[in-house]
Structures are given as structure tokens and as C-alpha cells.
Design a protein around this motif. Structure first.
Motif, short mmCIF file in Angstrom:
data_model
loop_
_atom_site.label_atom_id
_atom_site.label_comp_id
_atom_site.label_asym_id
_atom_site.label_seq_id
_atom_site.Cartn_x
_atom_site.Cartn_y
_atom_site.Cartn_z
N VAL A 42 5.15 0.17 11.87
CA VAL A 42 5.95 -0.98 11.85
C VAL A 42 7.27 -0.53 11.34
O VAL A 42 7.10 0.00 10.17
N ASN A 43 8.23 -0.54 11.94
CA ASN A 43 9.78 -0.16 11.48
C ASN A 43 10.43 -1.50 11.30
O ASN A 43 10.46 -2.38 11.86
N LYS A 44 11.59 -1.43 10.45
CA LYS A 44 12.53 -2.45 10.32
C LYS A 44 13.74 -1.76 11.36
O LYS A 44 13.98 -0.90 11.69
N GLY A 45 14.41 -3.16 11.89
CA GLY A 45 15.60 -3.05 12.71
C GLY A 45 15.60 -3.67 13.81
O GLY A 45 16.48 -3.83 14.56
N GLY A 46 14.54 -4.20 14.31
CA GLY A 46 14.53 -4.91 15.54
C GLY A 46 14.80 -4.48 16.86
O GLY A 46 14.51 -3.15 16.93
N LEU A 47 15.50 -5.10 17.86
CA LEU A 47 15.57 -4.60 19.26
C LEU A 47 16.69 -3.46 19.02
O LEU A 47 16.62 -2.51 19.74
N ARG A 48 17.85 -3.54 18.47
CA ARG A 48 18.68 -2.43 18.35
C ARG A 48 18.12 -1.25 17.78
O ARG A 48 18.39 -0.12 18.52
N ASN A 49 17.27 -1.15 16.72
CA ASN A 49 16.61 0.14 16.36
C ASN A 49 15.48 0.63 17.24
O ASN A 49 15.46 1.79 17.35
N ALA A 50 14.85 -0.47 18.15
CA ALA A 50 13.92 -0.08 19.12
C ALA A 50 14.60 0.80 20.30
O ALA A 50 14.18 1.80 20.54
N VAL A 51 15.71 0.18 20.61
CA VAL A 51 16.58 1.19 21.77
C VAL A 51 16.89 2.27 21.36
O VAL A 51 16.91 3.36 22.19
N VAL A 65 8.55 -5.92 19.63
CA VAL A 65 9.80 -5.95 19.35
C VAL A 65 10.39 -7.28 19.08
O VAL A 65 10.01 -8.27 19.49
N ASP A 66 11.12 -7.16 17.75
CA ASP A 66 11.76 -8.68 17.39
C ASP A 66 13.10 -8.93 17.84
O ASP A 66 14.03 -7.91 17.69
N LEU A 67 13.17 -10.03 18.47
CA LEU A 67 14.38 -10.27 19.09
C LEU A 67 15.22 -11.07 18.12
O LEU A 67 16.30 -11.67 18.49
N SER A 68 15.01 -11.33 17.05
CA SER A 68 15.52 -12.57 16.24
C SER A 68 17.11 -12.11 15.87
O SER A 68 17.88 -13.20 15.57
N GLU A 69 17.44 -11.24 15.69
CA GLU A 69 18.63 -10.72 15.40
C GLU A 69 19.66 -10.64 16.87
O GLU A 69 20.97 -10.19 16.75
N SER A 70 18.95 -10.69 18.10
CA SER A 70 19.77 -10.74 19.33
C SER A 70 20.21 -11.91 19.47
O SER A 70 19.66 -12.80 19.78
N ALA A 71 21.68 -11.80 20.05
CA ALA A 71 22.55 -12.91 20.32
C ALA A 71 22.38 -13.33 22.04
O ALA A 71 22.27 -14.50 22.37
N ASP A 72 21.62 -12.23 22.64
CA ASP A 72 21.43 -12.58 24.25
C ASP A 72 20.30 -11.70 24.54
O ASP A 72 20.21 -10.71 24.90
N PRO A 73 18.99 -12.30 24.10
CA PRO A 73 17.71 -11.68 24.26
C PRO A 73 17.51 -11.29 25.62
O PRO A 73 17.01 -10.25 25.77
N LEU A 74 17.82 -11.99 26.77
CA LEU A 74 17.45 -11.72 27.84
C LEU A 74 18.40 -10.44 28.43
O LEU A 74 17.92 -9.64 29.22
N ASN A 75 19.50 -10.43 28.14
CA ASN A 75 20.57 -9.24 28.40
C ASN A 75 19.96 -8.05 27.46
O ASN A 75 19.91 -6.96 28.39
N ASP A 76 19.60 -8.20 26.32
CA ASP A 76 19.31 -7.12 25.57
C ASP A 76 17.91 -6.47 25.96
O ASP A 76 17.75 -5.21 25.75
N ALA A 81 14.80 -1.77 28.81
CA ALA A 81 14.14 -1.04 30.02
C ALA A 81 14.83 0.13 30.45
O ALA A 81 14.17 0.81 30.89
N GLU A 82 15.98 0.51 29.85
CA GLU A 82 16.49 1.71 30.17
C GLU A 82 15.98 2.82 29.33
O GLU A 82 16.05 4.06 29.90
N VAL A 83 15.10 2.29 28.10
CA VAL A 83 14.69 3.84 27.49
C VAL A 83 13.25 3.63 27.46
O VAL A 83 12.34 4.30 26.90
N CYS A 84 12.64 2.44 28.02
CA CYS A 84 11.15 2.14 27.83
C CYS A 84 10.30 2.64 29.34
O CYS A 84 10.81 2.51 30.38
#
Length: 422
Positions: A42-51, A65-76, A81-84
């Protein structure tokens, strides 16, 4: 992202989470422990850290993955998908309460979207559903590649069956793009790992000693990965350690590999036909490897008769290996075929230079060989897959049903949920 389990998923971390706040992390860790997962995942950092993290490491089987800090969840999510890798089940959480966003995320491949604040029970239910998908039947996304089990049998020691088995497994992975397991069942003198410049480990001997331990997790830990599509289970058991088993372990290994891989190649010592005849029962193809010698001719006749009696449904491919040029043969190909009462399907010429180079580099001969020497390997791989298809594998794949992949709109990295059309 909620595609059915694939082999590569079975060989990576079962769970990883990237969250934005301590409350979510504190809720996730004990639930992770309940499932046998490490709370340190369980890591801190949300979607950006995940990517960022998944761009340099293998993605887990289940990703939170936590999308709370994402301004555009669908685009992010497309960045994810690029790295998963395929087969990863992605569970997202966020603070946006919008049914359209939920539908769009699910349509993009997210398994589920948990609206904050969510409860521990909701989290448990979501993980349980994710695991049911992973343990479910093979999906329609893999229907074009149903499992193929091939047994490679040398009629005598030293005819090169292990060399051919290793090359066939490599071809299945690299050229046919199948996740492939090579199971070398010569427990004391196996060369499957050695031929690929790998340490065999204790996985196979542990399986024989404790068959009850064999499950998906055992396969994940015991298999030694040769490359992205090929994994090996081999052994170099001490010579004072006899093989004592009723064959249960071998049967269970076959079953688990069938669930985890698209192809399995068994390097099957001939004496195991006598001790464990069931090993060939489920094989779609048996590759019988011989030399053009009098002794090998006799034993080819006996092995072919055994397969006909004990596994009549198995397709047989007869290989004449290490055939010297210039006619320096102990028995001619024509006389060999008359004796075994069938044609030789493939002839591998003798090439000591290629064999020596492959051994020095720790690579399969099929990878080193070029030109006329490479052609028989390709022919064998194509013939195995062709014979396997004739055994009704396409119907087997169709019967399993499943999901359709979103290859186009998620750049071949994510899969679409069951309730959406392609």
C-alpha cells in the motif's frame, strides 16, 4: 483491466495500491493482510505515483488506485493503460459522485469505482469479486489461444529430446506469442533450466515432496522466468534423493499450468511413460524424438505402440533428430519409416556448430539457428499448433466464454468488462 487471469499475471505481485491519504491506507492494509497480501504494497501517491512506478516494474494482478487528486480521471486512466499489463484487475476510488464518470471508467476497463468515503465491507466485497474474476474460466479474449499441452519424448537417452523441447517452448512464446511453461520432468538430470542459463531452484522437488502445496501461488513462486513469455520448472535433485511419488504432483502441476499458461511443453523422460502413463493422457500432441539408428528404431516402434494403446486421442509427431549429411546413416530414413510403419514428420539435420553456440550462449537452438537449420523448428511449432487445433481446442475455448478486450481504445493494454460490447 478486468480481463481473466493470464500467465504473466500469475508471475508478478498479487496486489499493489496507490492512495492519496492516510485514512484510505489504514483501511487497505488490514484487508490486504486478510488476503495474504503484504501491507507494504500500500503506497502513497495516487494515480501519478502508480503510473511512474508501473512504468519501470511489472503491474500486479490486482491494482488499487486512488483518483482523488486527478483533475481529469477519465483521461488520466489512459495514462495508466500505457504502463498496465494485460490481465490486471484495476479498482479505483475517488471523490467525484457522478454516474456518468462511473460508467465511463467502467467502459474504459476499470473493474470498479469506490466512492469515498467507503466502508471496509465494501472494500472486501470488491476484492472478493475481483478474485472471482481471476479464478474464473478463461475469457473470450483468450479463446483464440486455448491451452495446448505438448509432451516431448525421446525414445532413447541422448537423442536430443530436451533440446527440441526447450526450443519448442521458446518458439511457442516468442513466435506464437503464447505464455508458455516448460516442465522438465527429469528430476535428477534435467537440462531445461541449464539450456536457458538459469538456476533450476527447488520448485519441482518441493512439488514432488509436498503435492498438497501445489496451487496457483506455488506456481507463481516456483516457476523460473526465462523471458516475458517463457517460464521453466526444472530440477537438479541430489543423486542420493530418489524420486518417490505416485504421480499426483505431476498431475496437479499440469492442471495448474493449464490454468496459468496458454501452452505447456513437457520434457518427458521415456521411463515415466511406464511409471506414470497418465502424463500423456491429456496431451494434445506427443513429439516422439528419435535418431536413425537400429536401437532407436526398435524403441520408436515400442513408444508409438504404447501411445496408440494408452493415449489414442493424442496426435503424434515423429522427429528424426541429428541426422548427419552425406549418407553416413546406421539405418536409412526409408528403412526407418518402413519399420515404424509411418512417415517421419520432421527431419532435424546434425549441426554441431549451432549446438555448441547455443550451449555457450545459454540459448535454445531455435533462437540461434538460421536458414535451413531453423526451418525444422518452425515446422515443428506450426505442426504442434495445427494438430492441437484439430483436437477441438477452438470449441473448448468457445465453451469457456468470457470478456472481450478493448485493444483498440486502450492501446492493447486493458480489457473491457463483461457487460459491455466490443
Amino acid at each position: 483491466m478486468n480481463a481473466p487471469f493470464q500467465a504473466r499475471a500469475g508471475l508478478r505481485d498479487p496486489f499493489t495500491a496507490f492512495v492519496c491519504d492516510d485514512a484510505t491506507a489504514d483501511m487497505l492494509r488490514p484487508v490486504a493482510v486478510e488476503h495474504g497480501w503484504s501491507p507494504e504494497k500500500v503506497n502513497k501517491g495516487g494515480l501519478r505515483n502508480a503510473v511512474q512506478s508501473l512504468s519501470v516494474s511489472a503491474s500486479p494482478t490486482i491494482l488499487f488506485v486512488d483518483l482523488s487528486e486527478s483533475a481529469d480521471p477519465l483521461n488520466d486512466i489512459n495514462s495508466l493503460a500505457e504502463v498496465c499489463e494485460p490481465g490486471t484487475v484495476v479498482i479505483a476510488s475517488g471523490q467525484v459522485n457522478d454516474v456518468r464518470l462511473y460508467r465511463d471508467l467502467v467502459a474504459s476497463g476499470i473493474h470498479d469505482y469506490l466512492l469515498k468515503p467507503f466502508t471496509v465491507d465494501q472494500l472486501r466485497d470488491t476484492f472478493a469479486h475481483a478474485q472471482s474474476i481471476l479464478s474464473g474460466p478463461r475469457g473470450e479474449a483468450q479463446a483464440d489461444k486455448p491451452h495446448v499441452l505438448t509432451a516431448v519424448i525421446g525414445v532413447r537417452g541422448g537423442v536430443g529430446a530436451s533440446t527440441i523441447a526447450t526450443s519448442l517452448a521458446w518458439l511457442m512464446g516468442e513466435k506464437s506469442h503464447r505464455s508458455t511453461a516448460l516442465l522438465d520432468l527429469d528430476v535428477h538430470f534435467g537440462t531445461g533450466a541449464l539450456a536457458l542459463d538459469l538456476e533450476p531452484g527447488r520448485g519441482l522437488t518441493d512439488a514432488i515432496e509436498n503435492p498438497s502445496r501445489i496451487d496457483g501461488l506455488f506456481i507463481e513462486r516456483a516457476m523460473i522466468r526465462a523471458n516475458e513469455r517463457l517460464s521453466v520448472l526444472s530440477a537438479e535433485a541430489p543423486l542420493h534423493q530418489p524420486l518417490v511419488t505416485d504421480g499426483t504432483a505431476f498431475f496437479q502441476l499440469q492442471e495448474e499450468m493449464k490454468n496459468a499458461f496458454e501452452s505447456t511443453v513437457l520434457d518427458l523422460p521415456r521411463q515415466m511413460l511406464i511409471q506414470y502413463p497418465h502424463m500423456v493422457h491429456d496431451a494434445h500432441v506427443a513429439v516422439v524424438v528419435s535418431e536413425l539408428t537400429l536401437a532407436a528404431t526398435r524403441d520408436t516402434i515400442r513408444v508409438l505402440a504404447w501411445i496408440k494403446s494408452n493415449a489414442p486421442q493424442t496426435k503424434v509427431v515423429v522427429v528424426a533428430n541429428r541426422v548427419p549429411s552425406g549418407g553416413a546413416l546406421e539405418i536409412s530414413k526409408k528403412d526407418f519409416e518402413q519399420s515404424i510403419e509411418r512417415d517421419v514428420d520432421i527431419v532435424f539435420p546434425e549441426d554441431r556448430k549451432v549446438a555448441a553456440q547455443a550451449a555457450k550462449l545459454g540459448k535454445p537452438m531455435a533462437e540461434i539457428a538460421t536458414g535451413k537449420m531453423a526451418a525444422p523448428f518452425t515446422q515443428l511449432s506450426n505442426m504442434v499448433l495445427s494438430h492441437a487445433s484439430e483436437e477441438g481446442l477452438a470449441a473448448e475455448g468457445k465453451a469457456t466464454g468470457g470478456n472481450k478486450s478493448l485493444v483498440d481504445n486502450l492501446k492493447s493494454m486493458l480489457a473491457k468488462p463483461k457487460d459491455k460490447a466490443a
